[in-house]
Design a protein around this motif. Structure first.
Motif, PDB file in Angstrom:
ATOM      1  N   UNK A 346     -58.603  36.284 -40.880  1.00  5.97           N
ATOM      2  CA  UNK A 346     -58.280  35.347 -39.809  1.00  5.97           C
ATOM      3  C   UNK A 346     -57.136  34.406 -40.143  1.00  5.97           C
ATOM      4  N   UNK A 347     -56.881  34.244 -41.470  1.00  3.79           N
ATOM      5  CA  UNK A 347     -56.012  33.130 -41.844  1.00  3.79           C
ATOM      6  C   UNK A 347     -54.687  33.547 -42.423  1.00  3.79           C
ATOM      7  N   UNK A 348     -53.771  32.608 -42.347  1.00  2.00           N
ATOM      8  CA  UNK A 348     -52.553  32.749 -43.108  1.00  2.00           C
ATOM      9  C   UNK A 348     -52.384  31.476 -43.916  1.00  2.00           C
ATOM     10  N   UNK A 349     -52.130  31.687 -45.191  1.00  2.00           N
ATOM     11  CA  UNK A 349     -51.836  30.548 -46.054  1.00  2.00           C
ATOM     12  C   UNK A 349     -50.329  30.400 -45.969  1.00  2.00           C
ATOM     13  N   UNK A 350     -49.892  29.458 -45.152  1.00  2.00           N
ATOM     14  CA  UNK A 350     -48.506  29.490 -44.678  1.00  2.00           C
ATOM     15  C   UNK A 350     -47.485  28.943 -45.661  1.00  2.00           C
ATOM     16  N   UNK A 351     -47.953  28.163 -46.632  1.00  2.00           N
ATOM     17  CA  UNK A 351     -46.998  27.513 -47.527  1.00  2.00           C
ATOM     18  C   UNK A 351     -46.590  26.143 -46.990  1.00  2.00           C
ATOM     19  N   UNK A 352     -47.013  25.799 -45.783  1.00  2.00           N
ATOM     20  CA  UNK A 352     -46.730  24.452 -45.258  1.00  2.00           C
ATOM     21  C   UNK A 352     -47.603  23.454 -46.013  1.00  2.00           C
ATOM     22  N   UNK A 371     -54.064  22.017 -46.159  1.00  2.00           N
ATOM     23  CA  UNK A 371     -53.643  22.968 -47.205  1.00  2.00           C
ATOM     24  C   UNK A 371     -52.568  23.918 -46.693  1.00  2.00           C
ATOM     25  N   UNK A 372     -52.307  23.895 -45.402  1.00  2.00           N
ATOM     26  CA  UNK A 372     -51.312  24.804 -44.816  1.00  2.00           C
ATOM     27  C   UNK A 372     -51.953  26.053 -44.227  1.00  2.00           C
ATOM     28  N   UNK A 373     -53.294  26.145 -44.286  1.00  2.00           N
ATOM     29  CA  UNK A 373     -53.958  27.322 -43.719  1.00  2.00           C
ATOM     30  C   UNK A 373     -53.892  27.296 -42.196  1.00  2.00           C
ATOM     31  N   UNK A 374     -53.459  28.421 -41.640  1.00  2.00           N
ATOM     32  CA  UNK A 374     -53.370  28.535 -40.176  1.00  2.00           C
ATOM     33  C   UNK A 374     -54.327  29.633 -39.721  1.00  2.00           C
ATOM     34  N   UNK A 375     -55.083  29.355 -38.673  1.00  2.00           N
ATOM     35  CA  UNK A 375     -55.966  30.398 -38.147  1.00  2.00           C
ATOM     36  C   UNK A 375     -55.163  31.257 -37.171  1.00  2.00           C
ATOM     37  N   UNK A 376     -54.769  32.425 -37.657  1.00  2.00           N
ATOM     38  CA  UNK A 376     -53.968  33.359 -36.841  1.00  2.00           C
ATOM     39  C   UNK A 376     -54.789  33.815 -35.629  1.00  2.00           C
ATOM     40  N   UNK A 377     -56.118  33.878 -35.830  1.00  2.00           N
ATOM     41  CA  UNK A 377     -57.000  34.373 -34.775  1.00  2.00           C
ATOM     42  C   UNK A 377     -57.086  33.414 -33.584  1.00  2.00           C
ATOM     43  N   UNK A 378     -56.461  32.238 -33.704  1.00  2.00           N
ATOM     44  CA  UNK A 378     -56.460  31.297 -32.566  1.00  2.00           C
ATOM     45  C   UNK A 378     -55.100  31.292 -31.866  1.00  2.00           C
ATOM     46  N   UNK A 379     -54.201  32.170 -32.324  1.00  2.00           N
ATOM     47  CA  UNK A 379     -52.897  32.268 -31.659  1.00  2.00           C
ATOM     48  C   UNK A 379     -52.987  33.268 -30.517  1.00  2.00           C
ATOM     49  N   UNK A 380     -52.149  33.085 -29.524  1.00  2.00           N
ATOM     50  CA  UNK A 380     -52.050  34.078 -28.446  1.00  2.00           C
ATOM     51  C   UNK A 380     -50.636  34.030 -27.872  1.00  2.00           C
ATOM     52  N   UNK A 381     -50.382  34.944 -26.936  1.00  2.00           N
ATOM     53  CA  UNK A 381     -49.007  35.041 -26.410  1.00  2.00           C
ATOM     54  C   UNK A 381     -48.548  33.730 -25.766  1.00  2.00           C
TER      55      UNK A 381
END
Ligand code: LMR
Length: 405
Positions: A346-352, A371-381
């Motif tokens: 679900x996640x991306x450790x983005x480096x932010x 920590x810069x973790x982004x939940x990719x599973x909450x993104x949409x078009x």
């Protein structure tokens, strides 16, 4: 003088506390990319068709809501065992599966049990790890250290460093391992690396405690549990905490399980008595509804097939969003994010960093973990462009600020 003078206010929880902040934010738009919750393409928590049908069957049956046994129903535990270890182990008496309050509850039950053995000198978690791991094991009275796992500069797994670290640990150290879709980095060991890690753990008499919260989110149910299926062949003690929150989209029902492998029937009986005792002192008996849904789906061929394809869809949508995210970053001239495609789950450790996270929150109503973790599973078009645009703005602002110093 107040009763509570000696306790100080603690910082907010980095994940669930962030969701509280998000809920109180009145701005539009706002996006919660902090907590690990899968949202569909419209930004909603999905109600799975398999779950709806199971709920309908349960409604038609209208069973009374009696107390469950302390460790949950055998049918639920057996179905869970089968999903984790394969059909050949569904009635393996050496694995004791106990219903637990989600993955967190399972980890805590396991931690309490390990504490009672008085044989575990230390618990080690990955650096970085899921924000709650340390909290769970420290709350159960353990000393917690971290093992090398991820290099943020190269976005690589620190395999050799991990092996060297493991070999120096005292006997019975409990090693918390993310069975797949490492949270937060999304970087897992390869099959060969896993084999060596597990061999080392066995050889040095360490106790692996697998955390499996994303079964089905990487490849399929079987492959995503392959580390458990490998380790069981060693016939050495290990524990598994699994969660049905994500793969059933049943977050609030708190359905999970703790599975413990032990070599002898005598030991199993002792362990079970302690688990019951721990459960009784914490919440007495587990809740009924969520586990009934899970059990129904896992034990009904037709519902299982529907569920399998629904998890496949969620997995596919996340992969699609990963690809779209990297593309959208490229359109913003941010070409250094292609590593996101190599991550899983679900996640991306983005480096932010924290500064980026604060600015995204304050200026754009976008919530990511500090920590810069982004939940990719909450993104949409619909929110992708807004999010990448905002990230690009905060990165560029920070670069300008750094240059002007
Ligand atoms: C997460 O990592 O965001 C989820 O597992 C939710 C939680 O309990 O932290």
């Amino acid at each position: 003088m107040s009763l509570y003078t000696e306790i100080t206010k603690l910082p907010r929880d980095p994940i669930i506390g962030l969701t509280e902040l998000f809920k109180n934010d009145r701005r539009v738009p706002k996006y919660n990319l902090g907590v690990g919750v899968y949202l569909d393409e419209h930004g909603n928590v999905p109600v799975l068709e398999s779950v709806k049908r199971a709920a309908q069957l349960l409604y038609e049956k209208r069973e009374p809501c009696a107390y469950l046994p302390m460790g949950g129903l055998d049918s639920f535990c057996e179905a869970t065992k089968k999903l984790l270890f394969g059909p050949e182990h569904s009635s393996n008496a050496n694995i004791m599966t106990t219903q637990a309050l989600g993955g967190t509850g399972a980890l805590r039950l396991g931690a309490e049990l390990l504490q009672r053995t008085k044989k575990v000198p230390l618990v080690v978690i990955s650096e970085p790890s899921w924000e709650n791991h340390r909290n769970i094991f420290e709350s159960a009275g353990f000393k917690v250290k971290t093992y090398p796992y991820y290099d943020p500069n190269t976005n690589c797994f620190l395999f050799t460093q991990l092996l060297t670290f493991l070999k120096k640990l005292p006997k019975h150290t409990t090693v918390i391992l993310h069975a797949n879709c490492h949270n937060p980095t999304g970087i897992d060991p390869s099959e060969e690396q896993w084999q060596e890690i597990l061999d080392t753990i066995r050889k040095f008499d360490l106790i692996p405690f697998f955390d499996l919260a994303y079964q089905g989110f990487k490849n399929n149910f079987k492959d995503d549990a392959s580390v458990l299926r490998t380790y069981i062949k060693f016939e050495k003690p290990f524990l598994v905490a699994n969660s049905f929150s994500k793969n059933f989209s049943l977050y609030g029902e708190r359905v999970g399980a703790l599975s413990i492998f032990s070599g002898s029937l005598e030991e199993c009986t002792k362990i079970q008595s302690h688990l019951k005792n721990i459960i009784r002192s914490l919440y007495s008996t587990p809740p009924t509804y969520g586990q009934k849904i899970v059990e129904k789906v896992l034990s009904n061929e037709k519902l299982y097939a529907i569920w399998q394809s629904e998890v496949q869809l969620m997995r596919g949508r996340i992969t699609e969003m990963r690809n779209q995210l990297v593309k959208a970053f490229e359109e913003e001239n941010l070409t250094s994010f292609s590593f996101i495609k190599d991550q899983h789950g679900m996640f991306s450790y983005s480096g932010l960093g924290t500064m980026h996270a604060v600015q995204l929150r304050e200026k754009f109503g976008i919530y990511i973990l500090d920590s810069g973790r982004i939940c990719i599973a909450a993104l949409n078009k619909n929110n992708l462009k807004y999010v990448t645009n905002a990230i690009s703005t905060v990165i560029n602002e920070k670069t300008i600020q750094a240059k002007s110093f």
